[in-house]
Design a protein around this motif. Structure first.
Motif, PDB file in Angstrom:
ATOM      1  N   TYR A  15      -8.790  -0.876   3.673  1.00 33.00           N
ATOM      2  CA  TYR A  15      -8.407  -0.037   2.541  1.00 33.00           C
ATOM      3  C   TYR A  15      -7.484  -0.740   1.552  1.00 33.00           C
ATOM      4  O   TYR A  15      -6.895  -0.087   0.692  1.00 33.00           O
ATOM      5  N   SER A  16      -7.330  -2.058   1.693  1.00 33.84           N
ATOM      6  CA  SER A  16      -6.473  -2.849   0.787  1.00 33.84           C
ATOM      7  C   SER A  16      -5.063  -2.262   0.699  1.00 33.84           C
ATOM      8  O   SER A  16      -4.542  -2.015  -0.383  1.00 33.84           O
ATOM      9  N   LEU A  17      -4.468  -2.069   1.848  1.00 31.34           N
ATOM     10  CA  LEU A  17      -3.134  -1.462   1.905  1.00 31.34           C
ATOM     11  C   LEU A  17      -2.035  -2.498   2.132  1.00 31.34           C
ATOM     12  O   LEU A  17      -0.964  -2.187   2.651  1.00 31.34           O
ATOM     13  N   ALA A  55      -2.253   7.183   3.828  1.00 28.03           N
ATOM     14  CA  ALA A  55      -2.848   6.477   2.686  1.00 28.03           C
ATOM     15  C   ALA A  55      -4.370   6.473   2.787  1.00 28.03           C
ATOM     16  O   ALA A  55      -5.075   6.645   1.784  1.00 28.03           O
ATOM     17  N   ARG A  56      -4.883   6.284   3.994  1.00 28.73           N
ATOM     18  CA  ARG A  56      -6.340   6.326   4.206  1.00 28.73           C
ATOM     19  C   ARG A  56      -6.899   7.687   3.818  1.00 28.73           C
ATOM     20  O   ARG A  56      -7.931   7.786   3.145  1.00 28.73           O
ATOM     21  N   CYS A  98      -5.558   9.732   1.681  1.00 30.58           N
ATOM     22  CA  CYS A  98      -5.455   9.819   0.222  1.00 30.58           C
ATOM     23  C   CYS A  98      -6.677   9.188  -0.441  1.00 30.58           C
ATOM     24  O   CYS A  98      -7.251   9.750  -1.378  1.00 30.58           O
ATOM     25  N   ILE A  99      -7.059   8.024   0.060  1.00 36.19           N
ATOM     26  CA  ILE A  99      -8.225   7.335  -0.507  1.00 36.19           C
ATOM     27  C   ILE A  99      -9.481   8.167  -0.256  1.00 36.19           C
ATOM     28  O   ILE A  99     -10.302   8.358  -1.159  1.00 36.19           O
ATOM     29  N   ARG A 100      -9.611   8.677   0.946  1.00 35.59           N
ATOM     30  CA  ARG A 100     -10.783   9.486   1.292  1.00 35.59           C
ATOM     31  C   ARG A 100     -10.869  10.748   0.431  1.00 35.59           C
ATOM     32  O   ARG A 100     -11.944  11.112  -0.047  1.00 35.59           O
ATOM     33  N   ASP A 109      -9.330  11.274  -2.471  1.00 38.40           N
ATOM     34  CA  ASP A 109      -9.080  10.982  -3.881  1.00 38.40           C
ATOM     35  C   ASP A 109      -7.780  11.647  -4.365  1.00 38.40           C
ATOM     36  O   ASP A 109      -7.741  12.296  -5.412  1.00 38.40           O
ATOM     37  N   PHE A 142      -1.542   8.232  -4.481  1.00 38.73           N
ATOM     38  CA  PHE A 142      -0.505   7.879  -3.513  1.00 38.73           C
ATOM     39  C   PHE A 142       0.831   8.500  -3.891  1.00 38.73           C
ATOM     40  O   PHE A 142       1.610   8.896  -3.036  1.00 38.73           O
TER      41      PHE A 142
END
Length: 115
Positions: free
Chosen positions: A62-64, A96-97, A99-101, A103, A106
């Motif tokens: 997830y590029s975290l 955070a994962r 949040c990405i899922r 949309d 952050f």
């Protein structure tokens, strides 16, 4: 033998047989206090390795990287974190994962801190 006598004999036989059986275990309701919830427990070597691997996976997938750098700035690296900080970092990365899922920015979840 009358029906009453047979019934009495049968009930006596059942009662004698029940007395021969082992006693039933006593059950109780388990509460969070039984598990000392809230007390910090150290991770085993296997659990710590799993946490480190999961953090590395989430960081890569997830590029975290930015979140890991932000949360490890005082420890120097993920390996330098104590057990509680490692758990907290994994929780943040899972957030955070999500949040990405979902949309969700952050910032809305309070993941970005000022230096």
């Amino acid at each position: 033998m009358t029906d009453k006598a047979r019934l009495d004999a049968l009930s006596t036989m059942v009662a004698d047989r029940l007395r021969e059986l082992p006693a039933r275990p006593k059950f109780r309701i388990v509460t969070p206090a039984d598990f000392d919830v809230g007390a910090s427990k150290s991770l085993t070597a296997i659990d710590r390795a799993w946490h480190l691997d999961r953090i590395a996976d989430l960081k890569r997938m997830y590029s975290l990287d930015w979140l890991v750098r932000q949360e490890t700035r005082r420890a120097g690296s993920v390996v330098g974190l104590d057990d509680d900080s490692l758990r907290a970092l994994l929780d943040l990365m899972e957030t955070a994962r999500e949040c990405i899922r979902d949309d969700v920015p952050f910032e809305d979840r309070g993941l970005i801190h000022r230096a």
